[in-house]
Design an enzyme around this catalytic site. Structure first.
Site, mmCIF file in Angstrom:
data_model
loop_
_atom_site.group_PDB
_atom_site.id
_atom_site.type_symbol
_atom_site.label_atom_id
_atom_site.label_comp_id
_atom_site.label_asym_id
_atom_site.label_seq_id
_atom_site.Cartn_x
_atom_site.Cartn_y
_atom_site.Cartn_z
ATOM 1 N N CYS A 187 0.812 -1.220 0.000
ATOM 2 C CA CYS A 187 0.000 0.000 0.000
ATOM 3 C C CYS A 187 0.848 1.274 0.000
ATOM 4 O O CYS A 187 0.485 2.261 -0.647
ATOM 5 C CB CYS A 187 -0.975 -0.001 1.170
ATOM 6 N N ASP A 189 -7.519 5.613 -1.290
ATOM 7 C CA ASP A 189 -7.197 4.378 -0.579
ATOM 8 C C ASP A 189 -6.687 3.316 -1.558
ATOM 9 O O ASP A 189 -7.412 2.914 -2.471
ATOM 10 C CB ASP A 189 -8.447 3.868 0.139
ATOM 11 N N HIS A 213 -6.085 0.238 -0.746
ATOM 12 C CA HIS A 213 -6.437 -1.082 -0.228
ATOM 13 C C HIS A 213 -7.661 -1.654 -0.942
ATOM 14 O O HIS A 213 -8.717 -1.899 -0.350
ATOM 15 C CB HIS A 213 -6.695 -1.012 1.275
#
Length: 496
Positions: free
Chosen positions: A123, A383, A385
């Site tokens: 990430c 994000d 993820h």
């Protein structure tokens, strides 16, 4: 017949010669689990206040309509039905135009490993890619550029994506059991030149920028040949003691990105380089040298697949010498001890209010994200993820939708991890002089906080002899201190 340990000889042989296969299988099953885990996208709505401005990488948006004074509701949820008031649609288009780099699966194995996915550990590298992508967007397209299809992106829907996740689970498990290899690299990540569309000058400009958009995305493709792709970043990490599957901190990623940009061989990237601060100090003479020095190893007679740089969208400050290069300035900082010091909240807001800021990479502990703006006391972020399938960017018409995020997310400043890296884009020496003047005002410490997050210093780093006696490798680390002093370490940083 049993051996002395009570097991058949076949099992003993399997144990002796199959330990590597067991580890590979464990790695693949762990990768499968991460792929499924991060394929779920809960359809949650992000709430924004109508009465407070929203800042996105230097641009300000107001969601309150002119005749909205009588409305008692103080906030709205970012659903499609509500994107009709004030500057909401403009904000949504601007946000969705930023490049979104997330977890991917089913790409060619990463250097030094058998991993074909970065789910669960990549990430921070993805967040770093997004920051560099924003710098390249400023460099080639300008801050006002938006993607024409940004408003057509579909929101991430739970039902749709969980069905996809189930299919991925079955496919991944079958691939693991069969030990099927990932897809092979299919050539250069840069798409071939495209024929310029006929029509008006405006249409030609739009077409040219779309070519740049597509080329820019291809530089971040998940193949070994992609100039700034995950494979290249992992390869750079190997030289710094990091392997695929390891956790990468924001300071480490800053140095990996610097190395990747410096060593990129595509001539389209010859006009930009990167600089990483040391000890939270930006040495101005070193940045100026980056602006002016020719890039080592760049072959002058190469031709780039990238279209010519649009001239009409460059800021007024971009009147530079032909020898000047743009510089991505990366500054690893720590905004507190175990938690982010609230005194730095206004500082972070000031940074994200600047158009030449390319964002902040950080996030929660062990969960990185890319901060691009704020509203009131909440950060707006992208994000990484979310697990998506491999896209072959070597084709001329690869889909772009999965590289743009339709849904902004918010996080309270108080939950932000203090360890982060701040990024800026400087187009020229003149730009850098303006940046230092403006940032000097933002960096003024408050009455309670005695020290700024980072500083600008005249001269070269070598003039201060901070790293005397250290090896070149150690000089690259973000903090250099006298080993005789008592220190404690946290993450990527040394706290004195």
């Amino acid at each position: 017949m049993l051996c002395g340990n009570g097991f058949p000889p076949s099992l003993v042989q399997m144990e002796n010669k199959g330990s590597d296969e067991v580890e590979k299988l464990k790695t693949k099953f762990l990768s499968v689990w991460h792929n499924v885990k991060y394929s779920w996208a809960l359809k949650s709505k992000t709430s924004f206040s109508r009465n407070s401005p929203v800042l996105l990488l230097g641009k300000c948006y107001h969601f309150k309509a002119k005749d909205d004074d009588s409305l008692p509701e103080a906030c709205y949820e970012a659903s499609d039905e509500d994107f009709v008031m004030g500057d909401v649609e403009a904000f949504r288009k601007d946000f969705a135009s930023r490049l979104w780099l997330t977890y991917r699966e089913e790409f060619p194995p990463l250097p030094g490993s058998i991993l074909t996915s970065d789910c669960g550990w990549g990430c921070m590298l993805r967040a770093g890619q997004m920051m560099v992508a924003q710098a390249l967007t400023l460099h080639f397209l300008g801050r006002d550029w938006t993607w024409s299809e940004a408003l057509t992106l579909q929101p991430l829907d739970t039902e749709t994506w969980t069905t996809t996740a189930a299919k991925r689970l079955v496919t991944s498990l079958e691939a693991s059991l069969k030990s099927s290899p990932g897809p092979s690299d299919q050539g250069s990540s840069s798409p071939p030149p495209q024929t310029q569309a006929s029509g008006s000058a405006e249409e030609a400009d739009v077409h040219l920028k779309e070519m740049y958009h597509r080329t820019l995305v291809s530089w971040f493709g998940d193949s070994p040949s992609a100039q700034l792709g995950l494979h290249r970043l992992v390869h750079m990490g190997l030289t710094m003691g990091k392997q695929a599957g390891d956790w990468y901190g924001p300071a480490m990623v800053a140095h990996i990105l610097k190395k990747a940009v410096e060593e990129a061989m595509d001539p389209g990237l010859a006009g930009i380089t990167a600089y990483v601060s040391q000890d939270c100090t930006v040495y101005s003479a070193d940045v100026v040298d980056c602006h002016r020095a020719p890039r080592a190893g760049q072959i002058s007679n190469e031709t780039s697949d990238a279209p010519p740089l649009p001239q009409n969208d460059q800021p007024a400050s971009a009147s530079t010498s032909p020898d000047d290069r743009a510089v991505i300035i990366l500054i690893p900082v720590r905004l507190g001890g175990e938690k982010t010091n609230p005194e730095y909240f206004d500082f972070a807001k000031g940074i994200l209010s600047l158009e030449y800021c390319i964002g902040i990479i950080g996030g929660k502990p062990k969960q990185a994200c890319y901060f691009v703006g704020f509203q009131d006391d909440s950060l707006i972020y992208m994000d990484p993820h979310y697990c998506q399938s491999f896209v072959d960017v070597s084709t001329s018409d690869f889909p772009l939708q999965s590289y743009h995020c339709p849904s902004p997310k918010k996080m309270p400043f108080s939950k932000m991890d203090p360890s982060c890296t701040i990024g800026f884009y400087s187009r020229s020496v003149q730009d850098y002089e303006r940046i230092t003047q403006e940032l000097s005002k933002v960096l003024q410490p408050s009455a309670k906080e005695k020290y700024p997050a980072f500083t600008f210093v005249q001269g070269h780093c070598r003039d201060y002899d901070l790293s005397a006696g250290l090896t070149p490798e150690k000089k690259e680390w973000p903090f250099i201190c006298d080993p005789r002093r008592t220190v404690t370490t946290t993450g990527d940083f040394v706290l004195l």
